[in-house]
Scaffold this motif. Structure first.
Motif, PDB file in Angstrom:
ATOM      1  N   LYS A   1       7.847  26.432   2.031  1.00 58.62           N
ATOM      2  CA  LYS A   1       8.196  25.865   3.336  1.00 58.62           C
ATOM      3  C   LYS A   1       9.041  24.605   3.168  1.00 58.62           C
ATOM      4  O   LYS A   1      10.017  24.387   3.899  1.00 58.62           O
ATOM      5  CB  LYS A   1       6.931  25.589   4.143  1.00 58.62           C
ATOM      6  N   ALA A   2       8.679  23.764   2.214  1.00 61.00           N
ATOM      7  CA  ALA A   2       9.448  22.540   1.978  1.00 61.00           C
ATOM      8  C   ALA A   2      10.850  22.847   1.478  1.00 61.00           C
ATOM      9  O   ALA A   2      11.790  22.084   1.723  1.00 61.00           O
ATOM     10  CB  ALA A   2       8.718  21.644   0.981  1.00 61.00           C
ATOM     11  N   ALA A   3      10.996  23.972   0.773  1.00 57.83           N
ATOM     12  CA  ALA A   3      12.307  24.382   0.262  1.00 57.83           C
ATOM     13  C   ALA A   3      13.108  25.171   1.286  1.00 57.83           C
ATOM     14  O   ALA A   3      14.258  25.535   1.026  1.00 57.83           O
ATOM     15  CB  ALA A   3      12.126  25.224  -1.000  1.00 57.83           C
ATOM     16  N   GLY A   4      12.499  25.447   2.435  1.00 54.70           N
ATOM     17  CA  GLY A   4      13.185  26.217   3.462  1.00 54.70           C
ATOM     18  C   GLY A   4      13.300  27.687   3.149  1.00 54.70           C
ATOM     19  O   GLY A   4      14.192  28.362   3.645  1.00 54.70           O
ATOM     20  N   MET A   5      12.362  28.203   2.336  1.00 54.13           N
ATOM     21  CA  MET A   5      12.383  29.616   1.951  1.00 54.13           C
ATOM     22  C   MET A   5      11.300  30.384   2.692  1.00 54.13           C
ATOM     23  O   MET A   5      10.184  29.897   2.843  1.00 54.13           O
ATOM     24  CB  MET A   5      12.092  29.777   0.456  1.00 54.13           C
ATOM     25  N   PRO A   6      11.586  31.615   3.125  1.00 50.94           N
ATOM     26  CA  PRO A   6      10.512  32.482   3.596  1.00 50.94           C
ATOM     27  C   PRO A   6       9.499  32.691   2.463  1.00 50.94           C
ATOM     28  O   PRO A   6       9.885  32.743   1.288  1.00 50.94           O
ATOM     29  CB  PRO A   6      11.228  33.789   3.943  1.00 50.94           C
ATOM     30  N   VAL A   7       8.231  32.823   2.837  1.00 52.66           N
ATOM     31  CA  VAL A   7       7.198  32.963   1.811  1.00 52.66           C
ATOM     32  C   VAL A   7       6.250  34.101   2.171  1.00 52.66           C
ATOM     33  O   VAL A   7       5.804  34.228   3.316  1.00 52.66           O
ATOM     34  CB  VAL A   7       6.421  31.648   1.608  1.00 52.66           C
ATOM     35  N   ILE A   8       5.975  34.933   1.177  1.00 54.98           N
ATOM     36  CA  ILE A   8       4.996  36.006   1.280  1.00 54.98           C
ATOM     37  C   ILE A   8       3.760  35.571   0.508  1.00 54.98           C
ATOM     38  O   ILE A   8       3.861  35.184  -0.664  1.00 54.98           O
ATOM     39  CB  ILE A   8       5.544  37.319   0.697  1.00 54.98           C
ATOM     40  N   ALA A   9       2.601  35.610   1.153  1.00 50.21           N
ATOM     41  CA  ALA A   9       1.356  35.171   0.513  1.00 50.21           C
ATOM     42  C   ALA A   9       0.439  36.362   0.279  1.00 50.21           C
ATOM     43  O   ALA A   9       0.263  37.213   1.157  1.00 50.21           O
ATOM     44  CB  ALA A   9       0.648  34.131   1.380  1.00 50.21           C
ATOM     45  N   LEU A  10      -0.142  36.421  -0.907  1.00 47.73           N
ATOM     46  CA  LEU A  10      -1.053  37.493  -1.300  1.00 47.73           C
ATOM     47  C   LEU A  10      -2.484  36.978  -1.292  1.00 47.73           C
ATOM     48  O   LEU A  10      -2.783  35.925  -1.857  1.00 47.73           O
ATOM     49  CB  LEU A  10      -0.667  38.012  -2.679  1.00 47.73           C
ATOM     50  N   THR A  11      -3.361  37.742  -0.659  1.00 45.91           N
ATOM     51  CA  THR A  11      -4.715  37.253  -0.399  1.00 45.91           C
ATOM     52  C   THR A  11      -5.674  37.405  -1.571  1.00 45.91           C
ATOM     53  O   THR A  11      -6.781  36.874  -1.535  1.00 45.91           O
ATOM     54  CB  THR A  11      -5.316  37.986   0.808  1.00 45.91           C
ATOM     55  N   TYR A  12      -5.282  38.118  -2.631  1.00 48.05           N
ATOM     56  CA  TYR A  12      -6.230  38.391  -3.718  1.00 48.05           C
ATOM     57  C   TYR A  12      -6.249  37.310  -4.798  1.00 48.05           C
ATOM     58  O   TYR A  12      -6.967  37.432  -5.781  1.00 48.05           O
ATOM     59  CB  TYR A  12      -5.929  39.742  -4.364  1.00 48.05           C
ATOM     60  N   GLY A  13      -5.451  36.260  -4.646  1.00 54.90           N
ATOM     61  CA  GLY A  13      -5.295  35.274  -5.709  1.00 54.90           C
ATOM     62  C   GLY A  13      -6.280  34.137  -5.676  1.00 54.90           C
ATOM     63  O   GLY A  13      -7.463  34.318  -5.362  1.00 54.90           O
ATOM     64  N   TYR A  14      -5.772  32.920  -5.957  1.00 53.64           N
ATOM     65  CA  TYR A  14      -6.646  31.782  -6.206  1.00 53.64           C
ATOM     66  C   TYR A  14      -6.534  30.680  -5.154  1.00 53.64           C
ATOM     67  O   TYR A  14      -6.785  29.515  -5.438  1.00 53.64           O
ATOM     68  CB  TYR A  14      -6.318  31.172  -7.579  1.00 53.64           C
TER      69      TYR A  14
END
Length: 227
Positions: free
Chosen positions: A182-195
């Motif tokens: 978000k700070a870099a102005g990039m779209p982000v996909i988040a995966l729920t299985y991580g940490y």
């Protein structure tokens, strides 16, 4: 192939591409044993992963009531690094669907890179040992450019190092990843299985997935919205 020429995809490593909890927790437990402290265990170890190795070791020692003297922690951190270096991929493996999905994305022409808070030499070794290096133009840690997530400069420098192709998207699993993108102005996909330490839906990523295999479709949907 995608309708528009693709750009750059950046991926977090631990908790996104690979499950490294077994080797990180095992290394912590070896360090604890050497210090006559009780083990951390994999369940607690998973909760500590995600903010870099220095924080991992510091927080594990704090859980065991150890002094936060900087000199002592520096010694313990150096010892942990030696232990971990000897077992980077003893248990660490790609998550289900990672290899197949990276094959698809590579065939679509994306430039791809790994952007992690793990030291570059460790990340590079893991990527190579697990046969993933063929997918990535560059692998970076916080020591590569002198900054680490959530500082957005690590992502922007990664895009340049991977060829400077836009648009750029980031795929990660934690609050640190979402904040950096978000700070870099990039779209982000988040995966729920991580940490992640907090529920990712509260951070409003552009897509929230439970399977890595769903990443290509999520990218297509994000790209279509931006046109």
């Amino acid at each position: 192939m995608m309708a528009n020429p693709p750009g750059t995809l950046l991926f977090d490593l631990d908790g996104t591409l690979v499950d490294s909890a077994g080797d990180l927790s095992g290394s912590l437990d070896t360090l604890m044993a050497e210090k006559d402290l009780s083990p951390i265990g994999i369940a607690t170890g998973r909760q500590l992963i995600g903010h870099g190795i220095a924080n991992l070791v510091r927080n594990a020692l704090k859980l065991r009531g150890e002094s936060e003297d900087e000199g002592d922690i520096a010694i313990d951190l150096a010892r942990f690094m030696d232990i971990y270096a000897s077992r980077l991929t003893r248990l660490t493996r790609p998550y289900p669907g990672v290899v197949e999905t990276l094959e698809v994305l590579k065939s679509q022409g994306w430039s791809m890179g790994v952007c992690t808070n793990k030291r570059e030499k460790f990340a590079t070794s893991i990527v190579e040992d697990l046969g993933l290096s063929r997918f990535f133009e560059v692998v970076s840690g916080p020591d590569t450019f002198g900054v680490g997530k959530p500082d957005p400069r690590q992502l922007s420098e990664m895009v340049k190092a991977a060829g400077g192709r836009h648009p750029a998207l980031f795929v990660g699993d934690s609050e640190v990843d979402v904040a950096a993108a978000k700070a870099a102005g990039m779209p982000v996909i988040a995966l729920t299985y991580g940490y992640s330490k907090i529920p990712l839906d509260t951070l409003a990523p552009d897509a929230l997935l439970s399977s890595f295999g769903d990443v290509p479709q999520a990218i297509s949907e994000i790209m279509s919205k931006s046109r």
